[in-house]
Write a protein that holds these residues in place. Structure first.
Motif, PDB file in Angstrom:
ATOM      1  N   LYS A 350       0.826  -1.209   0.000  1.00 18.77           N
ATOM      2  CA  LYS A 350       0.000   0.000   0.000  1.00 18.77           C
ATOM      3  C   LYS A 350       0.859   1.258   0.000  1.00 18.77           C
ATOM      4  CE  LYS A 350      -4.158   1.926   2.192  1.00 18.77           C
ATOM      5  NZ  LYS A 350      -3.746   3.315   2.249  1.00 18.77           N
ATOM      6  N   SER A 351       1.881   1.261   0.834  1.00 19.04           N
ATOM      7  CA  SER A 351       2.784   2.417   0.869  1.00 19.04           C
ATOM      8  C   SER A 351       3.573   2.538  -0.419  1.00 19.04           C
ATOM      9  CB  SER A 351       3.740   2.309   2.061  1.00 19.04           C
ATOM     10  OG  SER A 351       3.052   2.460   3.290  1.00 19.04           O
ATOM     11  N   MET A 352       4.017   1.404  -0.961  1.00 20.15           N
ATOM     12  CA  MET A 352       4.774   1.441  -2.215  1.00 20.15           C
ATOM     13  C   MET A 352       3.925   1.996  -3.355  1.00 20.15           C
ATOM     14  SD  MET A 352       7.931   0.513  -1.765  1.00 20.15           S
ATOM     15  CE  MET A 352       7.905   1.314  -0.147  1.00 20.15           C
ATOM     16  N   GLU A 353       2.627   1.686  -3.350  1.00 22.44           N
ATOM     17  CA  GLU A 353       1.732   2.239  -4.368  1.00 22.44           C
ATOM     18  C   GLU A 353       1.679   3.765  -4.258  1.00 22.44           C
ATOM     19  OE1 GLU A 353      -2.950   1.935  -5.817  1.00 22.44           O
ATOM     20  OE2 GLU A 353      -2.109   0.429  -4.459  1.00 22.44           O
ATOM     21  N   GLY A 354       1.687   4.258  -3.019  1.00 16.97           N
ATOM     22  CA  GLY A 354       1.707   5.704  -2.821  1.00 16.97           C
ATOM     23  C   GLY A 354       2.988   6.333  -3.317  1.00 16.97           C
ATOM     24  N   LEU A 355       4.120   5.648  -3.116  1.00 15.28           N
ATOM     25  CA  LEU A 355       5.398   6.173  -3.597  1.00 15.28           C
ATOM     26  C   LEU A 355       5.434   6.208  -5.122  1.00 15.28           C
ATOM     27  CD1 LEU A 355       8.040   4.515  -1.228  1.00 15.28           C
ATOM     28  CD2 LEU A 355       7.121   6.825  -1.150  1.00 15.28           C
ATOM     29  N   ILE A 356       4.874   5.194  -5.750  1.00 11.84           N
ATOM     30  CA  ILE A 356       4.824   5.161  -7.213  1.00 11.84           C
ATOM     31  C   ILE A 356       4.040   6.362  -7.736  1.00 11.84           C
ATOM     32  CG2 ILE A 356       3.866   3.916  -9.193  1.00 11.84           C
ATOM     33  CD1 ILE A 356       4.524   1.306  -7.658  1.00 11.84           C
ATOM     34  N   LYS A 357       2.912   6.664  -7.106  1.00 10.95           N
ATOM     35  CA  LYS A 357       2.112   7.817  -7.515  1.00 10.95           C
ATOM     36  C   LYS A 357       2.876   9.123  -7.329  1.00 10.95           C
ATOM     37  CE  LYS A 357      -2.392   5.675  -6.637  1.00 10.95           C
ATOM     38  NZ  LYS A 357      -3.620   5.697  -5.814  1.00 10.95           N
ATOM     39  N   ALA A 358       3.826   9.122  -6.359  1.00  8.52           N
ATOM     40  CA  ALA A 358       4.641  10.311  -6.100  1.00  8.52           C
ATOM     41  C   ALA A 358       5.917  10.328  -6.937  1.00  8.52           C
ATOM     42  CB  ALA A 358       4.982  10.379  -4.611  1.00  8.52           C
ATOM     43  N   ASN A 359       6.000   9.438  -7.922  1.00  5.29           N
ATOM     44  CA  ASN A 359       7.125   9.381  -8.877  1.00  5.29           C
ATOM     45  C   ASN A 359       8.420   8.867  -8.263  1.00  5.29           C
ATOM     46  OD1 ASN A 359       5.369  10.438 -10.800  1.00  5.29           O
ATOM     47  ND2 ASN A 359       6.055  12.539 -10.454  1.00  5.29           N
ATOM     48  N   ALA A 360       8.317   7.983  -7.275  1.00  3.33           N
ATOM     49  CA  ALA A 360       9.488   7.305  -6.708  1.00  3.33           C
ATOM     50  C   ALA A 360       9.407   5.826  -7.063  1.00  3.33           C
ATOM     51  CB  ALA A 360       9.547   7.487  -5.202  1.00  3.33           C
ATOM     52  N   LEU A 361      10.554   5.186  -7.242  1.00  8.04           N
ATOM     53  CA  LEU A 361      10.570   3.761  -7.536  1.00  8.04           C
ATOM     54  C   LEU A 361      10.352   2.963  -6.265  1.00  8.04           C
ATOM     55  CD1 LEU A 361      13.544   3.361 -10.033  1.00  8.04           C
ATOM     56  CD2 LEU A 361      11.103   3.530 -10.549  1.00  8.04           C
ATOM     57  N   PRO A 362       9.547   1.899  -6.307  1.00 11.83           N
ATOM     58  CA  PRO A 362       9.306   1.056  -5.143  1.00 11.83           C
ATOM     59  C   PRO A 362      10.522   0.196  -4.827  1.00 11.83           C
ATOM     60  CG  PRO A 362       8.282   0.088  -7.059  1.00 11.83           C
ATOM     61  CD  PRO A 362       8.828   1.428  -7.499  1.00 11.83           C
ATOM     62  N   ASN A 363      10.438  -0.537  -3.717  1.00 16.36           N
ATOM     63  CA  ASN A 363      11.614  -1.265  -3.231  1.00 16.36           C
ATOM     64  C   ASN A 363      11.740  -2.683  -3.764  1.00 16.36           C
ATOM     65  OD1 ASN A 363       9.616  -2.650  -1.841  1.00 16.36           O
ATOM     66  ND2 ASN A 363      10.325  -2.077   0.196  1.00 16.36           N
ATOM     67  N   SER A 364      10.842  -3.101  -4.651  1.00 13.53           N
ATOM     68  CA  SER A 364      10.797  -4.493  -5.081  1.00 13.53           C
ATOM     69  C   SER A 364      10.690  -4.628  -6.594  1.00 13.53           C
ATOM     70  CB  SER A 364       9.583  -5.177  -4.420  1.00 13.53           C
ATOM     71  OG  SER A 364       9.242  -6.382  -5.064  1.00 13.53           O
ATOM     72  N   THR A 365      11.397  -5.612  -7.149  1.00 18.61           N
ATOM     73  CA  THR A 365      11.279  -5.871  -8.582  1.00 18.61           C
ATOM     74  C   THR A 365       9.864  -6.303  -8.946  1.00 18.61           C
ATOM     75  OG1 THR A 365      12.024  -8.167  -8.261  1.00 18.61           O
ATOM     76  CG2 THR A 365      13.703  -6.533  -8.825  1.00 18.61           C
ATOM     77  N   ALA A 366       9.133  -6.901  -7.990  1.00 17.20           N
ATOM     78  CA  ALA A 366       7.767  -7.347  -8.253  1.00 17.20           C
ATOM     79  C   ALA A 366       6.812  -6.183  -8.477  1.00 17.20           C
ATOM     80  CB  ALA A 366       7.266  -8.202  -7.074  1.00 17.20           C
ATOM     81  N   LEU A 367       7.216  -4.976  -8.092  1.00 19.72           N
ATOM     82  CA  LEU A 367       6.353  -3.804  -8.220  1.00 19.72           C
ATOM     83  C   LEU A 367       6.785  -2.876  -9.354  1.00 19.72           C
ATOM     84  CD1 LEU A 367       6.070  -2.967  -4.408  1.00 19.72           C
ATOM     85  CD2 LEU A 367       4.377  -4.143  -5.820  1.00 19.72           C
ATOM     86  N   LEU A 368       7.854  -3.232 -10.063  1.00 23.47           N
ATOM     87  CA  LEU A 368       8.370  -2.326 -11.086  1.00 23.47           C
ATOM     88  C   LEU A 368       7.467  -2.237 -12.315  1.00 23.47           C
ATOM     89  CD1 LEU A 368      12.207  -3.022 -10.897  1.00 23.47           C
ATOM     90  CD2 LEU A 368      10.961  -1.012 -10.077  1.00 23.47           C
ATOM     91  N   ASP A 369       6.752  -3.314 -12.647  1.00 22.05           N
ATOM     92  CA  ASP A 369       5.816  -3.229 -13.756  1.00 22.05           C
ATOM     93  C   ASP A 369       4.704  -2.233 -13.429  1.00 22.05           C
ATOM     94  OD1 ASP A 369       7.191  -4.987 -15.373  1.00 22.05           O
ATOM     95  OD2 ASP A 369       6.028  -6.737 -14.751  1.00 22.05           O
ATOM     96  N   LYS A 370       4.264  -2.241 -12.192  1.00 19.55           N
ATOM     97  CA  LYS A 370       3.270  -1.262 -11.757  1.00 19.55           C
ATOM     98  C   LYS A 370       3.840   0.145 -11.855  1.00 19.55           C
ATOM     99  CE  LYS A 370      -0.573   0.146  -9.744  1.00 19.55           C
ATOM    100  NZ  LYS A 370      -1.897   0.045 -10.422  1.00 19.55           N
TER     101      LYS A 370
END
Length: 437
Positions: A350-370
């Motif tokens: 949930k937090s990583m989704e928020g970071l993606i919306k804020a134009n930051a890369l998440p901490n996991s390769t599993a979330l990079l497609d998102k």
């Protein structure tokens, strides 16, 4: 984030002492669990985050904190720190008793504190997506099979190029393969042959992050550890192959100063005599910013020569060195389990989704497609799928401080040393530095 070196011997002794007194908390107590059932009522966590979180994704911080407080009853006091002085402040604070429970550090800043015993061991499996953490972040968290921090967010290096010059040279699309990349460089160089300052690929000679990315692309390493001994690996055939490819590329296509690093490359590229450069995603915006005429410091702000003419793409077949941050629980914290639970909430999906919306890369390769679905970070997300980290050695900071890799690169590019001789010299210096008692 580049490592900032400022730890005195006294601090190291203090931190080692903190880890060892009372029977070595990590080895005797085991890893701190983020899944422990802890009643946090009446307790307040002190969390140090860098100011980026306040300015770019405070909503993510607030949401994670609210969920944490609902689950535990504990309150959270988030104190936002400045990059300019955060290490000096942290060193002084860790030497005392009133310490923050959670601390954010740049990924290349974390290693020395892990070796100095400043952070508690964590149970890696308690954290979401821990089996797919970006290696460019998680490398700083690992020591002797144990985990001492949690990856938070990242930024990746990409290929930044002039769309107008691509079109003029007959290049239809961004390079998809390394062969495409070299073909584009050839076409740019031919089309701009009249400009004697033109770099088809602007590549500063001491840009060691780039050079080592080429080394990694061939399967090479900077140094490896066998038991307690580190051994430089730049002389290995694979490392030399990557180094030779980078040297050949730089000599053929770049007019950049071989004695300079990449710190000013965006500003120099903005002056207009370059076709491509390899930089952090944010450097595209930096190159396009309005600025004063570089030849007239008293001039008004004017658009750069590349304003509106840049685009970015993943560098094909070259793994990226990641900048970014990690989070750790301080060894002296009196609320370790609660601190670990807050980190768990702040780094979950949930937090990583928020970071993606804020134009930051998440901490996991599993979330990079998102993350790649966000146009602002799509290219960086693709580049981050393949990342690397410098040797996680206690004295790696001293290698950087001594500019060993930078000196090797300049010596090779100026003809002072061959690739083989430069690599051998660097290995000798790395061995002496990393194994120094």
């Amino acid at each position: 984030m580049k490592r900032k070196i400022a730890v005195a011997a006294a601090l190291a002794a203090t931190l080692f002492g903190a880890a060892a007194c009372g029977g070595s908390s990590d080895s005797d107590e085991g890893a701190t669990s983020a899944n422990a059932t802890v009643d946090g009522k009446g307790k307040t966590l002190k969390v140090w985050l860098m100011v980026d979180a306040e300015t770019a994704w405070k909503g993510v911080v607030d949401d994670a904190t609210q969920r944490f407080t609902t689950a535990t009853g504990a309150q959270v006091n988030v104190e936002y720190q400045q990059w300019a002085n955060h290490l000096t402040k942290l060193d002084a604070t860790l030497a005392g008793t009133d310490v923050p429970d959670v601390v954010e550090l740049g990924n290349t800043e974390f290693s020395k504190y892990v070796f100095n015993g400043g952070f508690a061991e964590l149970n890696k499996g308690d954290f979401e997506n821990s089996d797919t953490w970006l290696t460019g972040l998680s490398g700083a968290c690992e020591l002797d099979g144990k985990t001492y921090c949690v990856p938070y967010y990242a930024g990746a290096r990409v290929l930044i190029y002039r769309t107008d010059l691509f079109k003029a040279a007959g290049i239809a699309d961004a390079p998809k393969t390394y062969a495409d990349f070299l073909s584009a460089a050839d076409k740019l160089q031919t089309a701009n042959a009249k400009d004697k300052k033109f770099s088809a690929i602007y590549m500063p000679g001491q840009y060691w992050y780039a050079a080592m990315s080429w080394v990694k692309s061939k399967g090479g390493e900077i140094a490896t550890k066998d038991g307690d001994k580190w051994t430089g690996q730049l002389s290995s055939p694979t490392s030399q192959a990557g180094l030779q490819e980078w040297v050949d590329l730089t000599k053929k296509y770049s007019k950049a100063d071989v004695t300079k690093n990449e710190n000013e490359q965006a500003g120099i590229f903005a002056q207009g005599s370059g076709g491509m450069f390899y930089g952090n995603g944010w450097e595209q915006g930096s190159a396009e910013e309005v600025r004063k005429d570089p030849n007239d410091p008293t001039s008004a702000l004017v658009p750069t020569k590349v304003k509106g003419k840049l685009a970015a793409a993943p560098m094909p077949e070259i793994p990226s060195f990641l900048g970014g941050s990690n989070l750790g629980v301080t060894q002296k914290s009196e609320n370790k389990e609660l601190a670990a639970q807050w980190i768990k909430a702040f780094t979950d999906a949930k937090s990583m989704e928020g970071l993606i919306k804020a134009n930051a890369l998440p901490n996991s390769t599993a979330l990079l497609d998102k993350a790649a679905e966000n146009p602002a970070i799509a290219n960086a997300a693709l580049a981050a799928k393949s990342s690397w980290f410098p040797p996680n050695a206690e004295k790696w900071a001293d290698v950087e401080k001594a500019s060993i890799l930078q000196t090797m690169l300049t010596d090779i590019l100026t003809g002072k040393k061959t690739v083989a001789d430069g690599a051998k010299w660097a290995d000798e210096q790395i061995n002496a530095t990393l194994n120094e008692a």
